[in-house]
Design an enzyme around this catalytic site. Structure first.
Site, PDB file in Angstrom:
ATOM      1  CE  LYS A 203      42.427 -24.050 -36.314  1.00  0.00           C
ATOM      2  NZ  LYS A 203      41.237 -23.251 -36.018  1.00  0.00           N
ATOM      3  CE  LYS A 257      44.914 -22.324 -33.813  1.00  0.00           C
ATOM      4  NZ  LYS A 257      43.575 -21.850 -33.947  1.00  0.00           N
TER       5      LYS A 257
HETATM    6  C1  PBG Z   1      38.749 -22.238 -33.864  1.00  0.00           C
HETATM    7  C2  PBG Z   1      40.051 -21.979 -33.254  1.00  0.00           C
HETATM    8  C3  PBG Z   1      40.807 -22.903 -32.515  1.00  0.00           C
HETATM    9  C4  PBG Z   1      41.883 -22.212 -32.010  1.00  0.00           C
HETATM   10  C5  PBG Z   1      41.815 -20.874 -32.469  1.00  0.00           C
HETATM   11  N1  PBG Z   1      40.663 -20.765 -33.268  1.00  0.00           N
HETATM   12  C6  PBG Z   1      40.559 -24.318 -32.136  1.00  0.00           C
HETATM   13  C7  PBG Z   1      40.137 -25.320 -33.115  1.00  0.00           C
HETATM   14  O1  PBG Z   1      40.347 -25.197 -34.329  1.00  0.00           O
HETATM   15  O2  PBG Z   1      39.533 -26.284 -32.655  1.00  0.00           O
HETATM   16  C8  PBG Z   1      42.925 -22.809 -31.111  1.00  0.00           C
HETATM   17  C9  PBG Z   1      43.743 -21.882 -30.348  1.00  0.00           C
HETATM   18  C10 PBG Z   1      44.468 -22.465 -29.223  1.00  0.00           C
HETATM   19  O3  PBG Z   1      44.495 -23.679 -28.979  1.00  0.00           O
HETATM   20  O4  PBG Z   1      45.075 -21.649 -28.506  1.00  0.00           O
HETATM   21  N2  PBG Z   1      38.534 -22.082 -35.178  1.00  0.00           N
END
Ligand code: PBG
Length: 331
Positions: A203, A257
């Site tokens: 991520k 992601k």
């Molecule tokens: C939080 C989380 C995030 C997303 C999914 N879970 C955002 C972040 O890490 O700030 C983002 C998903 C999206 O932008 O569609 N842990």
């Protein structure tokens, strides 16, 4: 030997001449089996509130959830992902609401478990504290730094709670080191050895999450950025190490992601590991494409093209806000 694989003997346009022929040589196809549908839930009764940053996306109160679950099943979407919009009055610096047996996620899981226990639909829930903390970070802050091991202790409890409420797939999205192993151990010790773990293994600290943070209400509260736990978008070799660790710790699937800016990473993992890889087409990607379509800059086929690119790169499934809309079309 004469190279026959060249013009004029070879004309690659021959195979492309007719639609039936193009169908025969298709390498990747998209079906509703490939889709995971994220749903935002909020407090209240009979609420369907537009998410300003994501045209066509809403926050729903729990009493509206059954209709959405039915829609997912009718369209053969295998799994929904639940995300809570926690009122700021319930946020604190430890994210205590994450462990409340009656929080939005628990209410939703209880309802789904009661009504759809034996039905063919999976539920996935994020494990991370950002929907619940007043500073918007995914973990506990100690001297302004997200403390890894203290955070894991809470994430383990959050995972157990979600599993008890009937969650099928626990999805740690927090990027703490070592959390997959600890969560796996705790789940097994408590009789949840068949609850699956989808690790957000790779991520990135991305600029594409903005619209989501608005949707769950963590945008205003977020202090600073998440660069000391989420990955640097300049790196790819590190992704291999992240996945290797999570595989060893017991992950059942891994996620990359965001999605489209990271197709190279999906392919890299697909080529180096046997574990199923999922992609997350995040909120910023969704909003770009949706706004492009709404403003007649793109045509709707861009949605299928974007999702098929994940399949081509090697993803088994895609989390996408287009899931319901696309599944309707694919039927
Ligand atoms: C939080 C989380 C995030 C997303 C999914 N879970 C955002 C972040 O890490 O700030 C983002 C998903 C999206 O932008 O569609 N842990």
């Amino acid at each position: 030997m004469k190279n026959i694989d060249s013009y004029p003997n070879t004309r690659l346009r021959r195979n492309r001449k007719k639609e039936w022929s193009r169908r025969l040589i298709q390498e990747s196809t998209l079906s509703s089996n490939d889709l995971i549908w994220p749903i935002f839930i909020c407090e209240g009764k009979n609420v369907k509130k537009p998410v300003k940053t994501m045209p066509g996306i809403y926050r729903y109160s729990i009493d509206r959830l059954e209709k959405l679950v039915e829609s997912a099943m009718n369209k053969k979407i295998p799994m929904i992902a639940l995300f809570p919009n926690t009122p700021s009055s319930k946020k604190d610096n430890k994210g205590s609401e994450a462990l409340n047996k009656n929080n939005l996620i628990c209410q939703a899981l209880k309802l789904i478990k009661k009504n759809y226990k034996d039905k063919d639909i999976g539920t996935m829930c994020d494990v991370a504290l950002d929907p619940y903390t007043n500073h918007g970070h995914d973990g506990i802050l100690k001297n302004n730094y997200v403390d890894n091991d203290e955070t894991i202790k809470i994430l383990v409890k959050q995972s157990l709670l979600q599993a008890e409420m009937g969650c099928d797939v626990i999805a740690p999205s927090d990027m703490m080191d070592g959390r997959i192993g600890e969560i796996r151990k705790a789940l097994d010790k408590n009789g949840h050895e068949l609850v699956q773990i989808l690790s957000y293994a790779v991520k990135y600290a991305s600029n594409f999450y903005g619209p989501f943070r608005y949707a769950i209400g963590s945008k205003k509260s977020l202090k600073g950025d998440k660069k000391n736990y989420q990955m640097d978008f300049k790196n790819s070799r590190e992704a291999l190490r992240e996945v290797a660790l999570d595989v060893k710790e017991g992950a059942d699937f891994v996620m990359v992601k965001p999605g489209m800016p990271y197709l190279d990473i999906i392919k890299l993992i697909r080529d180096n590991f046997k574990i199923p890889v999922f992609a997350y087409q995040v909120s910023g990607e969704y909003s770009l494409i949706k706004n492009g379509i709404n403003n007649h800059i793109l045509n709707e086929e861009a949605i299928i093209e974007s999702l098929t690119s994940f399949k081509r790169a090697g993803a088994s499934a895609v989390v996408t806000y287009f899931a319901e809309e696309v599944a309707k079309k694919l039927r």
